[in-house]
Design a protein around this motif. Structure first.
Motif, short mmCIF file in Angstrom:
data_model
loop_
_atom_site.label_atom_id
_atom_site.label_comp_id
_atom_site.label_asym_id
_atom_site.label_seq_id
_atom_site.Cartn_x
_atom_site.Cartn_y
_atom_site.Cartn_z
N THR A 155 49.75 49.00 44.50
CA THR A 155 48.51 49.18 43.76
C THR A 155 47.91 50.56 43.96
O THR A 155 47.46 51.20 43.00
N TYR A 165 44.95 47.74 31.61
CA TYR A 165 44.60 46.40 32.07
C TYR A 165 45.45 46.07 33.30
O TYR A 165 46.54 45.52 33.18
N THR A 225 45.66 41.96 38.31
CA THR A 225 45.30 42.01 39.72
C THR A 225 46.07 41.04 40.60
O THR A 225 46.27 41.31 41.78
N LEU A 274 42.42 49.17 42.92
CA LEU A 274 41.81 48.46 41.79
C LEU A 274 40.41 49.00 41.50
O LEU A 274 40.03 49.15 40.33
N ALA A 323 39.10 50.60 37.98
CA ALA A 323 37.95 50.02 37.28
C ALA A 323 36.84 51.05 37.09
O ALA A 323 36.21 51.12 36.03
N PRO A 336 40.33 45.14 34.66
CA PRO A 336 41.13 44.22 35.45
C PRO A 336 41.31 42.88 34.76
O PRO A 336 40.40 42.36 34.10
#
Length: 219
Positions: free
Chosen positions: A122, A141, A144, A159, A163, A169
């Motif tokens: 990630t 997109y 997660t 993440l 965002a 997400p």
């Protein structure tokens, strides 16, 4: 009960089978084994379900690996290859896939501005191309529950960074439900049900078809 007419599938602000592509990066043995933000078996299960949704709705799929041709790394894990027949992985040396010419050409060739993104890890191989894609006008997109990092903190930081830059997400179930949208779309309703509830490890838990899965005439 009567469903509304299907909205323009190309202009819809939500994901549709006509306006998005699925991008899967670096689901290789070393990356999976080094993931520490979630159970590794669950991680593999989730990305396989995500890929099954991609194939069910006939999304363009861009699959990438790193350092296979150099002999430093192994190819895409077998469970994922099994559900992506005919999808050839684009191998590269860059940690950031967006800095690889063939990868970026493949994304552009898909012709979709919404990118459903899954990558390991990630904090690097998901975050970097997501940020670059958004800087070029794409919507990203990150899925997660199908991605993971070298620690829970690293995963969350990646993440958060996506965002904060405008990424949206999502989750594997949300992707499937957003693409299906209506049980009355019978051409994919059966496959949708199978991905959610079928097999030994159903995505949405045990049990059979949910109430209200729609047996009325299709659209």
């Amino acid at each position: 009960m009567t469903s509304e007419r299907i909205r323009d599938p190309y202009a819809d602000h939500l994901l549709t089978p006509h306006n998005c592509a699925l991008v899967i990066i670096d689901y290789q043995p070393v990356q999976v084994r080094s993931t520490r933000s979630m159970d590794q078996d669950v991680l593999v299960d989730r990305v396989v379900h995500l890929a099954r949704f991609g194939m069910l709705y006939r999304l363009p799929v861009v699959l990438s690996t790193v350092n296979v041709s150099s002999g430093r790394n192994q190819p895409t894990i077998a469970p994922l290859q099994d559900v992506l027949p005919g999808i050839v992985a684009l191998d590269r040396t860059t940690i950031n896939a967006w800095e690889d010419t063939e990868f970026k050409q493949a994304v552009r060739a898909a012709g979709r501005r919404k990118l459903i993104m899954a990558a390991l890890w990630t904090e690097a191989c998901l975050t970097f191309p997501s940020l670059d894609a958004m800087s070029e006008g794409y919507e990203t997109y990150p899925v997660t529950d199908a991605v993971g990092g070298t620690s829970p903190e690293a995963h969350q930081a990646g993440l958060d960074r996506i965002a904060q830059a405008g990424g949206q997400p999502t989750s594997v179930v949300q992707v499937g439900c957003e693409l299906q949208r209506d049980w009355a779309r019978r051409e994919t309703a059966g496959g949708f049900t199978q991905v959610l509830f079928g097999g030994e490890r159903p995505l949405a838990g045990g049990g059979s078809e949910p109430a209200g899965n729609g047996t009325r005439a299709g659209r």
